[in-house]
Design a protein around this motif. Structure first.
Motif, PDB file in Angstrom:
ATOM      1  N   ILE A  85     -54.649  76.018  40.795  1.00 50.19           N
ATOM      2  CA  ILE A  85     -53.327  75.533  40.654  1.00 50.19           C
ATOM      3  C   ILE A  85     -53.642  73.862  40.328  1.00 50.19           C
ATOM      4  O   ILE A  85     -52.945  73.422  39.416  1.00 50.19           O
ATOM      5  N   VAL A  86     -54.688  73.293  41.024  1.00 51.54           N
ATOM      6  CA  VAL A  86     -55.053  72.095  40.741  1.00 51.54           C
ATOM      7  C   VAL A  86     -55.303  71.756  39.127  1.00 51.54           C
ATOM      8  O   VAL A  86     -55.070  70.835  38.486  1.00 51.54           O
ATOM      9  N   GLY A  87     -56.154  72.876  38.699  1.00 51.28           N
ATOM     10  CA  GLY A  87     -56.678  73.120  37.235  1.00 51.28           C
ATOM     11  C   GLY A  87     -55.550  73.137  36.220  1.00 51.28           C
ATOM     12  O   GLY A  87     -55.852  73.477  34.864  1.00 51.28           O
ATOM     13  N   LEU A  88     -54.076  73.586  36.941  1.00 50.45           N
ATOM     14  CA  LEU A  88     -52.917  73.672  36.095  1.00 50.45           C
ATOM     15  C   LEU A  88     -53.333  75.290  35.176  1.00 50.45           C
ATOM     16  O   LEU A  88     -52.523  75.403  34.172  1.00 50.45           O
ATOM     17  N   LEU A  89     -54.178  75.840  36.027  1.00 48.60           N
ATOM     18  CA  LEU A  89     -54.430  77.387  35.232  1.00 48.60           C
ATOM     19  C   LEU A  89     -53.434  78.418  35.859  1.00 48.60           C
ATOM     20  O   LEU A  89     -53.137  79.350  35.448  1.00 48.60           O
ATOM     21  N   ASP A  90     -52.857  77.877  36.889  1.00 48.34           N
ATOM     22  CA  ASP A  90     -51.747  78.812  37.585  1.00 48.34           C
ATOM     23  C   ASP A  90     -50.620  77.845  38.167  1.00 48.34           C
ATOM     24  O   ASP A  90     -50.931  76.691  38.394  1.00 48.34           O
ATOM     25  N   ASN A  91     -49.566  78.202  38.635  1.00 45.52           N
ATOM     26  CA  ASN A  91     -48.657  77.617  39.121  1.00 45.52           C
ATOM     27  C   ASN A  91     -48.438  77.732  40.559  1.00 45.52           C
ATOM     28  O   ASN A  91     -48.469  78.963  40.946  1.00 45.52           O
ATOM     29  N   HIS A  92     -47.765  76.550  41.193  1.00 45.53           N
ATOM     30  CA  HIS A  92     -47.514  76.937  42.629  1.00 45.53           C
ATOM     31  C   HIS A  92     -46.346  77.086  43.146  1.00 45.53           C
ATOM     32  O   HIS A  92     -45.215  77.006  41.928  1.00 45.53           O
TER      33      HIS A  92
END
Lengths: 410, 230
Positions: free
Chosen positions: B50-57
Motif C-alpha cells: 500500500i505504501v508502495g502504491l502497488l495496491d490500494n487501501h
C-alpha cells in the motif's frame, strides 16, 4: 510517433527472446504462405478454366441450317433449309446495330499438297471479319482482305500447324499450296488460342469458293459476334429474335429445333460466369479461412506471451511504466512481428508460385498460379490489423493487472 | 514523508474477507531508517504494497510526501511510483534479458530521460553499489548479493524520496546480507528515507526504528539505541 528508445526496447525484447519471436513469426508466416499458395493455386485453376473457354470469341453466334422436322404451312417435314446470300443481307439489315463482326462461311474438308507433303484440312471460305470471330492472331503476313473477296483471289491464310505440317521449319509465306488441284498463294500464318484444332484451319476468301464448290448464292453457315455493348441477357434476346425471324423467313415451324439452329456463346458464357463466381467464392472462403486460422494462431501466441511476461510487466509497472506504455510496447511488438513475418510469408508464397509457374498445367489443370497485387496488399493490411487486435486485447489485460499481482506471478 | 491514519485493508477470500490491516497509524519522517518487523501473516507485506502504491487501501488516509493518496488510477500511480519510490524486492525482480546497467536505467527510461544520460546516471549508481565492472552482465551471471545491489542501484536511480525494501536480505546468506544492509545504511546516512520490511530480528536491529506488527495491528514502535560506530 517514432520513438527510437521504444524501438530499442522492442528489438531487445524480440532479440533476447528468439524462440518466442521465431514461433510467433513462423505461425504468421506459415498462415500467409498457405493463404498465398491456396489463393494462387485457386487462381491457377481459374486461369485454366478461362483458357478452355477462350478458344473463340465469347460473344460469337453461329447460325446453321438443316432439315425441317415438322410440317408447317402446308410444307412437308424433311425439307432442307438452304441459307443464301440474301440471308446474310437480311440479317445485316435487320440487326446492323447489334452485330459487331459478320461472315458467311463455306467449309470443306480438302486434300492439301505442298511439294511432297500432303494432308487433309478443313478449308473455310470466309469474309475478313471471320478473324476476330475465331480470335485468330496473325503471326506472319496478313489475313484475308475485302479486296481478296472482291477479286475472288486464290489466296489462303493458314494455321501455324498447317505450316509446320507442310513446310517444316520453313516459312510458308508466298508459297503456293495445291488444294484439290487448284493453286492458292499463302498470304498469312496465324495462331489461335483455341489450340491445335483451330490452328489446322485454312481460310480463303468466301467469294473464291462460292460458285466453285457451291451453287451461285448458297452458303453453309453464318458466323457473327454480337456487339460488346450488349449484356448477356440482351445478347440472348437478340439471338432468340434472330432465330424467330429466320424461321419466319424460311417458313419453318417456330417449334422446329432442327431446321435452323442458332448457337449463342453468351449462353455458355452465362454458365461459365456463374461457375466462375462459385469458384471465386470457394477461393475466397479458403483464403479467408486460412487467414482467420493465422489470426487465431497469433492471438493465442500473444496471450501466451503476455502471460509469460506478466512478471516482467509487473516490474516495469513498479518502476513507473504507465498502462499506456505497456499496451504500446506489446502492440508494437505484435504488429512488428506480424508485419515482418507476414510479409516474408507472402513473398515466399509469391516466389513459390512463380517457381511453380505452368509446370502443373498438364496434370493438374493449374495454369499460371498467381495472386493479384491487391490481394497481396489486402492480406498484409488484414495481418497488420490482426496483429494490432491480437496484441491489444492481451496487452490491455496485462496493463490492467495490479503490479502486486503481476510481481507475485511465477 | 509517509503518514498513515487508521489504515484498513482486507482481501476477499471466497465469500468471506480476510481483514489484514486493522487501523494502522504510522508516521515516517524524511531521512528515517525504519523497519517493519513481523512474522508471516502479520500484514507487513500488505502495508508495504500500500505504501508502495502497488495496491490500494480500503479505509483510512495515506499521505505520501504530503500528497493524499486516493482514487489513484494506474497511470497516476505509475507516475508517483516513478517519482517518489524506489523498490528493492526479496527476489530482486531484475528483468532477466537486460544487463545490469540496462536494468538500472529502466526507471529512467520511464521518466523520459534520454539514452546517453540514462547510461551515465545508471553507471554512477552502479559505481555507488560497487558493481561498475559488472555493468554489462546479465542477472544470471551475477551472484545473489550482486543482483540485490543492482536492484538497490535501480531503486536509487530516479533519486526517489523513499526506498522500500521488502525482505531485501531474505534470499541472501549472512555475509552478503550484511553488505546489502550496509549499503542501505549508507544511503540512509546520505539522507534517503529507507523503509525495510523483515522478519529477521538482527536485520531490524540495524535500522534506527523498529515497528512491530502483529495480526494487522502495531504492537510496538521504538527507536533503536544507536551503536556509536554502526
Amino acid at each position: 510517433m517514432f520513438d527510437l528508445d521504444r524501438w530499442r526496447e522492442i528489438f531487445q525484447s524480440l532479440n533476447k527472446n528468439k524462440l518466442r519471436t521465431a514461433l510467433s513469426g513462423f505461425t504468421i508466416a506459415f498462415a500467409i504462405l498457405l493463404f498465398t499458395l491456396l489463393f494462387g493455386v485457386g487462381n491457377g485453376l481459374k486461369h485454366t478454366f478461362e483458357e478452355q473457354f477462350a478458344g473463340d470469341s465469347q460473344n460469337s453466334i453461329y447460325v446453321n441450317s438443316g432439315l425441317t422436322t415438322k410440317p408447317y404451312k402446308g410444307l412437308q417435314s424433311g425439307r432442307r433449309i438452304q441459307f443464301r446470300n440474301d440471308d446474310s443481307k437480311f440479317i445485316n439489315q435487320e440487326f446492323s446495330d447489334k452485330i459487331q463482326f459478320f461472315s458467311p462461311n463455306i467449309q470443306r474438308n480438302m486434300q492439301v499438297i505442298y511439294k511432297g507433303e500432303q494432308n487433309r484440312y478443313t478449308v473455310r471460305a470466309v469474309y475478313p471479319d471471320y478473324q476476330p470471330l475465331e480470335s485468330a492472331e496473325i503471326i506472319d503476313g496478313r489475313f484475308l482482305t475485302y479486296l481478296d473477296v472482291e477479286r475472288k483471289s486464290k489466296v489462303v491464310a493458314i494455321g501455324k500447324l498447317v505450316e509446320k505440317d507442310l513446310f517444316g521449319n520453313f516459312s510458308a509465306l508466298g508459297k503456293n499450296l495445291n488444294i484439290e488441284g487448284i493453286s492458292y498463294k499463302v498470304v498469312g500464318v496465324f495462331k489461335d488460342p483455341g489450340g491445335d484444332n483451330d490452328e489446322r484451319y485454312i481460310y480463303t476468301p468466301f467469294s473464291t469458293f462460292q460458285g466453285m464448290y457451291k451453287p451461285n448464292d448458297e452458303l453453309d453457315y453464318i458466323g457473327m459476334t454480337f456487339s460488346p455493348d450488349l449484356n448477356v441477357d440482351q445478347a440472348i434476346a437478340f439471338s432468340n429474335l434472330l432465330t424467330k425471324m429466320l424461321k419466319e423467313k424460311h417458313n419453318v415451324d417456330p417449334r422446329d429445333q432442327g431446321a435452323i439452329r442458332v448457337r449463342n456463346y453468351a449462353e455458355g458464357t452465362k454458365n461459365v460466369q456463374q461457375f466462375m463466381i462459385v469458384l471465386n467464392v470457394i477461393i475466397l472462403f479458403i483464403g479467408i479461412g486460412t487467414l482467420i486460422a493465422g489470426v487465431i494462431g497469433i492471438s493465442n501466441i500473444m496471450v501466451y506471451i503476455v502471460k509469460e511476461r506478466t512478471k516482467e510487466l509487473g516490474i516495469r509497472k513498479a518502476l513507473g511504466a504507465t498502462p499506456r506504455s505497456i499496451v504500446g510496447m506489446i502492440m508494437m511488438e505484435s504488429i512488428f512481428v506480424t508485419a515482418i513475418a507476414g510479409y516474408s510469408g507472402l513473398m515466399i508464397g509469391v516466389f513459390a508460385l512463380k517457381a511453380i509457374g505452368d509446370t502443373l498445367e498438364e496434370k493438374y489443370f493449374i495454369l499460371n498460379p498467381s495472386v493479384e497485387t491487391y490481394v497481396v496488399v489486402g492480406a498484409t493490411i488484414v495481418l497488420i490489423i490482426a496483429g494490432t487486435i491480437a496484441g491489444y486485447i492481451p496487452a490491455k489485460r496485462a496493463a490492467s493487472i495490479k503490479p502486486i499481482v503481476a510481481l507475485n506471478d511465477e | 514523508m509517509i503518514k498513515i491514519e487508521k489504515l484498513h485493508k482486507s482481501y476477499p477470500i471466497g465469500k468471506d474477507s480476510l481483514h489484514v490491516l486493522k487501523g494502522l497509524d504510522l508516521h515516517i519522517k524524511e531521512g528515517e531508517f525504519v523497519s517493519i518487523m513481523g512474522s508471516s501473516g502479520s500484514g507487513k507485506s500488505t502495508l508495504l504494497n500500500i505504501v508502495g502504491l502497488l495496491d490500494n487501501h480500503d479505509e483510512g488516509n495515506y499521505y505520501l510526501n504530503g500528497q493524499k493518496i486516493e482514487k489513484l488510477d494506474e497511470k497516476k500511480a505509475a507516475i508517483l511510483r516513478n517519482k517518489f519510490l524506489g523498490f528493492v524486492f526479496q527476489s530482486f525482480n531484475l528483468i532477466t534479458y537486460k544487463t545490469a546497467i540496462e536494468n538500472v536505467a529502466l526507471p529512467l527510461y520511464y521518466q523520459g530521460m534520454g539514452r546517453k544520460e540514462r547510461q551515465k546516471v545508471a553507471m554512477q549508481y552502479l559505481e555507488k553499489v560497487g558493481l561498475k565492472d559488472r555493468a554489462d552482465h546479465l542477472p544470471s551471471e551475477l551472484s545473489g548479493g550482486e543482483k540485490q545491489r543492482v536492484a538497490v542501484a535501480r531503486a536509487l536511480a530516479t533519486n526517489p524520496k523513499v526506498v522500500l525494501a521488502d525482505e531485501p536480505t531474505g534470499a541472501l546468506d549472512s555475509a552478503t546480507s550484511a553488505s546489502v544492509m550496509q549499503l542501505l545504511k549508507d544511503i540512509n546516512r546520505e539522507g534517503m528515507t529507507v523503509f525495510v520490511i523483515t522478519h529477521e530480528e538482527d536485520i531490524a536491529e540495524q535500522t534506527d526504528r523498529i515497528v512491530r506488527l502483529k495480526d494487522g495491528v502495531i504492537i510496538s514502535d521504538e527507536k533503536v539505541n544507536k551503536k556509536v560506530n554502526a
